[in-house]
Structures are given as C-alpha cells and as structure tokens.
Scaffold this active site. Structure first.
Site, PDB file in Angstrom:
ATOM      1  N   GLY A  46      99.089  60.589 -50.515  1.00 12.61           N
ATOM      2  CA  GLY A  46      98.876  59.050 -49.369  1.00 12.61           C
ATOM      3  C   GLY A  46      99.834  58.954 -50.918  1.00 12.61           C
ATOM      4  CD  GLN A  51     102.117  55.334 -55.058  1.00 11.75           C
ATOM      5  OE1 GLN A  51     102.451  55.538 -54.080  1.00 11.75           O
ATOM      6  NE2 GLN A  51     102.459  55.841 -55.906  1.00 11.75           N
ATOM      7  CB  CYS A  98      98.878  57.228 -59.643  1.00 13.15           C
ATOM      8  SG  CYS A  98      99.915  56.266 -58.462  1.00 13.15           S
ATOM      9  CG  LEU A  99     102.105  61.151 -56.039  1.00 11.91           C
ATOM     10  CD1 LEU A  99     102.559  60.652 -54.092  1.00 11.91           C
ATOM     11  CD2 LEU A  99     102.026  62.038 -56.110  1.00 11.91           C
ATOM     12  CG  HIS A 140      95.588  55.369 -55.310  1.00 11.75           C
ATOM     13  ND1 HIS A 140      94.830  55.905 -56.304  1.00 11.75           N
ATOM     14  CD2 HIS A 140      96.265  55.028 -55.008  1.00 11.75           C
ATOM     15  CE1 HIS A 140      96.244  56.214 -57.035  1.00 11.75           C
ATOM     16  NE2 HIS A 140      96.906  55.538 -56.503  1.00 11.75           N
ATOM     17  CD  GLU A 141      98.261  55.331 -51.781  1.00  5.61           C
ATOM     18  OE1 GLU A 141      99.466  55.213 -51.864  1.00  5.61           O
ATOM     19  OE2 GLU A 141      98.170  57.100 -51.909  1.00  5.61           O
ATOM     20  CG  HIS A 144     100.327  51.531 -55.287  1.00  7.92           C
ATOM     21  ND1 HIS A 144     100.721  51.815 -56.203  1.00  7.92           N
ATOM     22  CD2 HIS A 144      99.107  53.190 -54.632  1.00  7.92           C
ATOM     23  CE1 HIS A 144     100.444  52.531 -56.826  1.00  7.92           C
ATOM     24  NE2 HIS A 144      99.736  53.590 -55.646  1.00  7.92           N
TER      25      HIS A 144
END
Ligand code: ZN
Length: 187
Positions: A46, A51, A98-99, A140-141, A144
């Site tokens: 994702g 991000q 998480c990226l 999660h997304e 963000h």
C-alpha cells in the site's frame, strides 16, 4: 512511469490531514501510475499520497491473500468503516511496517474487518469489503490521509522501539526520504 522518493517520518506532510481529490484528470492518472510503480519497487502492499510528499486523499493497494486472490486498486476520497479492534496485547503475527518508517516492524492490533467506500482513478464510486490483512492495509493507508502513522497507535513497547529507530537513523525531522530501487531499506 516514475519511481518517486518516499518521505520518512518527521516530514510534515506525513503528519497532517490531506486534501480531497477534485480533478480526475490526466495529471491524476500519471500520479496513480507513479504510485503503483513506487509501491511495487519498494516493495510494499500500500502507498498513500502523503508518503510521496503530496497532501492528497488518495492511496493505492495491492494484496494477494493466502488463497491467491489478488485485490489491487486505487482509493480516492475514501471513507472507511471498521468495528472496534480487539482488545489485548498484539501478537508477533500482527507485526506491521510502513514505507515511511523503513525497515522497522511492530505489532499492532487492527480491526479484523473493514468496509471501504472510495472513488477509483476515474472518479467511479465503489465499495470493498475486506478482512484480515487486507483490512489492515486499508486501515493503515486510510490513517495516512489523516496524518496518522501506525507508530502513533503502538503500545508503550512499540512506541519506545520506534523512538529508538528514529533516533538511530536521525529521522523525525523534515527532509528525509529514500528511493526504492536505489536505497535498499525494505528488501
Ligand atoms: Zn505507511
């Protein structure tokens, strides 16, 4: 298509509420293509626009479950319904990453089920019912887009761990990013 640098925690755009998508134009199609390319290069399941430094309410996801069913899509201007997450201590098999906090993993309880209502890249409305890991990805997304990282939801143990990682890597301030395919942080 272009692989874009991914912002690391401390970059202000990651910590504020993103703005709705208003135009489903060529520019948005390019953004979506670049987001998929960046997510695949990371690799990740994702990726949300903040991000890559854009305060826009859009994310992409790509998940193949244990039975081989692949769910890949774009969620613009999403709404998300969840049941309250289960109580108790998070288990090892609930470790999330998480990226924007690359290379780290911490356990976090999430709701087992989620219903997503969103627009695709052409502005078409759709609904997706998710469970298990896909439901986790959506939560999660979606977070963000509201300036929330999973690190903000961890228990005391996880919060300490993230703080250590941030200190060790000198993150937590503006200006840090990494480039998938060049910096090998999530391999
Ligand atoms: Zn993330």
């Amino acid at each position: 298509m272009t692989v874009l640098p991914i912002c690391i925690t401390g970059e202000p755009v990651l910590h504020r509420v993103a703005e709705p998508i208003r135009a489903f134009d060529d520019e948005l199609q390019t953004l979506v293509a670049d987001m998929f390319e960046t997510m695949e290069a990371a690799p990740g399941v994702g990726l949300a626009a903040p991000q890559i430094g854009l305060a826009k309410r859009i994310f992409v996801y790509d998940w193949t479950d244990e039975e081989g069913v692949r769910t890949r899509g774009v969620a613009a201007n999403p709404e998300l319904w969840i049941a309250p997450p289960p109580v108790g201590i998070a288990e090892d098999d609930e470790e999330e990453g998480c990226l924007s906090i690359p290379g780290e993993r911490f356990a976090l309880k999430r709701s087992e089920r989620a219903i997503l209502r969103a627009q695709d890249e052409h502005g078409e409305h759709y609904e997706l019912e998710a469970s298990g890991w896909l439901a986790r990805i959506l939560q999660h997304e979606y977070d963000h887009l509201n300036g929330i990282l999973y690190a903000d939801r961890l228990d005391a143990f996880g919060t300490k761990g993230v703080a250590k990682a941030i200190k060790r890597n000198r993150w937590g301030v503006a200006g840090n990013s990494w480039l998938p395919g060049v910096d090998d942080l999530e391999g």
